[in-house]
Each structure stands twice: as C-alpha cells, then as structure tokens.
Design a protein around this motif. Structure first.
Motif, mmCIF file in Angstrom:
data_model
loop_
_atom_site.group_PDB
_atom_site.id
_atom_site.type_symbol
_atom_site.label_atom_id
_atom_site.label_comp_id
_atom_site.label_asym_id
_atom_site.label_seq_id
_atom_site.Cartn_x
_atom_site.Cartn_y
_atom_site.Cartn_z
ATOM 1 N N LYS A 1 0.832 -1.207 0.000
ATOM 2 C CA LYS A 1 0.000 0.000 0.000
ATOM 3 C C LYS A 1 0.864 1.253 0.000
ATOM 4 C CE LYS A 1 -3.692 -0.917 2.809
ATOM 5 N NZ LYS A 1 -4.480 -0.686 4.016
ATOM 6 N N ASN A 2 2.008 1.169 0.657
ATOM 7 C CA ASN A 2 2.908 2.310 0.787
ATOM 8 C C ASN A 2 3.995 2.323 -0.288
ATOM 9 O OD1 ASN A 2 1.546 3.080 3.178
ATOM 10 N ND2 ASN A 2 2.704 1.542 4.295
ATOM 11 N N THR A 3 3.755 1.574 -1.352
ATOM 12 C CA THR A 3 4.722 1.466 -2.438
ATOM 13 C C THR A 3 4.148 2.176 -3.664
ATOM 14 O OG1 THR A 3 5.342 -0.688 -1.546
ATOM 15 C CG2 THR A 3 6.096 -0.217 -3.745
ATOM 16 N N ASP A 4 4.989 2.513 -4.606
ATOM 17 C CA ASP A 4 4.569 3.213 -5.816
ATOM 18 C C ASP A 4 3.708 2.289 -6.687
ATOM 19 O OD1 ASP A 4 4.267 4.719 -8.081
ATOM 20 O OD2 ASP A 4 6.415 4.927 -8.500
ATOM 21 N N ASN A 5 2.391 2.482 -6.623
ATOM 22 C CA ASN A 5 1.464 1.630 -7.371
ATOM 23 C C ASN A 5 1.375 1.985 -8.852
ATOM 24 O OD1 ASN A 5 0.494 -0.271 -5.431
ATOM 25 N ND2 ASN A 5 -0.522 1.441 -4.412
ATOM 26 N N SER A 6 2.125 2.977 -9.278
ATOM 27 C CA SER A 6 2.133 3.280 -10.704
ATOM 28 C C SER A 6 3.006 2.281 -11.464
ATOM 29 C CB SER A 6 2.629 4.710 -10.944
ATOM 30 O OG SER A 6 3.999 4.818 -10.585
ATOM 31 N N LYS A 7 3.811 1.517 -10.727
ATOM 32 C CA LYS A 7 4.675 0.523 -11.364
ATOM 33 C C LYS A 7 3.878 -0.750 -11.629
ATOM 34 C CE LYS A 7 8.834 2.306 -9.173
ATOM 35 N NZ LYS A 7 9.946 2.024 -8.261
ATOM 36 N N ALA A 8 3.997 -1.283 -12.836
ATOM 37 C CA ALA A 8 3.216 -2.452 -13.247
ATOM 38 C C ALA A 8 3.492 -3.669 -12.369
ATOM 39 C CB ALA A 8 3.506 -2.786 -14.712
ATOM 40 N N HIS A 9 4.747 -3.880 -11.987
ATOM 41 C CA HIS A 9 5.063 -5.063 -11.192
ATOM 42 C C HIS A 9 4.438 -4.991 -9.797
ATOM 43 C CE1 HIS A 9 8.399 -2.266 -10.320
ATOM 44 N NE2 HIS A 9 8.493 -2.856 -9.135
ATOM 45 N N VAL A 10 4.344 -3.798 -9.236
ATOM 46 C CA VAL A 10 3.714 -3.631 -7.927
ATOM 47 C C VAL A 10 2.217 -3.906 -8.045
ATOM 48 C CG1 VAL A 10 3.190 -1.987 -6.075
ATOM 49 C CG2 VAL A 10 5.465 -2.019 -7.117
ATOM 50 N N ARG A 11 1.598 -3.366 -9.086
ATOM 51 C CA ARG A 11 0.157 -3.605 -9.307
ATOM 52 C C ARG A 11 -0.124 -5.091 -9.501
ATOM 53 N NH1 ARG A 11 0.612 0.616 -12.762
ATOM 54 N NH2 ARG A 11 0.248 -0.725 -14.558
ATOM 55 N N HIS A 12 0.713 -5.764 -10.282
ATOM 56 C CA HIS A 12 0.497 -7.184 -10.568
ATOM 57 C C HIS A 12 0.592 -8.022 -9.291
ATOM 58 C CE1 HIS A 12 1.785 -11.211 -12.307
ATOM 59 N NE2 HIS A 12 0.542 -11.050 -12.681
#
Length: 165
Positions: free
Chosen positions: A84-95
C-alpha cells in the motif's frame, strides 16, 4: 535459501498452496515482478540477513491445512499493507498486489481467526470477572476439546483401516 529469495518463496508457497497457479508461466512472470520489487527495496542490502527470515520460519510450525490458511492469510495481509505504501504506478507492484488481493479474497475467515487469537492473547486472566466467565465456560470448552480429540482419533483409525498396504 538466500535472503533475497524469501519473498518469492513465501509468495510461491501461498499461491501454490491455494491452487492459484497451475501455470508455471504465471509464476515465472510473478518472479520477474518480485525481482523488480527487490530492486525497488534494495533487498540485496547486507542487513536483510540480520535476524533470519520473518515469514518462512513461521510457516514450519503450522502444519494442518486450516492452520496454514490462518497464518498465510495474515502473511498475505502484511504484504498488502507493505505494498500500500509502495509506488502503485509501477506495473510489477500492481500485478503482485492484484494476485495477493485475489488470494486474500479466497481466505475470508483467516483474518477473523487471527483476530480471535489476538483477542485471546489480550485477555487479562488475573481479572476476577474474566476468571468467573472462564470458569463458567470451562465445561463447554472441555467438551469441545474432547469432541475434537475423539473426532481426530476416529479419522486416524478410519484412514489406517482403509490402507491395504
């Protein structure tokens, strides 16, 4: 196992355990995403090894399927909280987050059970009111324990009879 592979190992155990991945291509893609997340967190830093693993060691003590669901649901929630506290604009984080949310939704009772355990740990057993309530419930608790024990023995003896070894 190196410290850098703990996250992959835990997520792999969680996802394979719950049947989320029958396809090694999905797991390979997730491994790539986790490798990118490791780079984001600089997980090759020397302090990662300090104190040993935080999740994988805990999994050893939880052996029954329902027990594992409880601890794994808590671990999934902790990863989601971290992401939740990570950059969710990055595709790998979203995945990774999407896969973890899917798993979390398949474990609806795990968090409730974990909360029950935490509530039990908070009980002030030196409080006289708590003691009175506990004594009032003692017979019922013992009945449940005996039922559970008898049921487990019955299942074990039935499975032994079924074996034509």
């Amino acid at each position: 196992m190196t410290c850098q592979t703990y996250s992959l190992f835990v997520l792999s155990v969680i996802m394979i355990y719950f049947g989320r991945f029958g396809n090694s291509l999905i797991l390979a893609q997730l491994q790539n995403d986790i490798d990118q997340l490791k780079a984001d967190f600089n997980s090759s830093h020397s302090d990662v090894a300090d104190g040993g693993p935080i999740f994988t060691e805990k999994l050893i003590n939880w052996t029954e399927r329902n027990e594992k669901r409880i601890i794994l649901s808590q671990i999934v929630s902790m990863y989601l909280e971290m992401l939740k506290n990570t950059d969710n604009s990055k595709a790998h984080v979203r995945h990774i987050s999407e896969e973890l949310y899917t798993l979390k939704n398949s474990l609806p009772d795990g968090l409730k059970k974990m909360k029950d355990l935490m509530d039990l740990a908070k009980l002030q057993m030196s409080d006289l009111k708590i003691q009175r309530k506990a004594v009032n419930e003692l017979f019922s608790v013992l009945q449940k324990l005996v039922e559970t024990s008898t049921s487990h023995k019955r299942k074990r003896s039935q499975s032994q009879r079924g074996c034509k070894c």
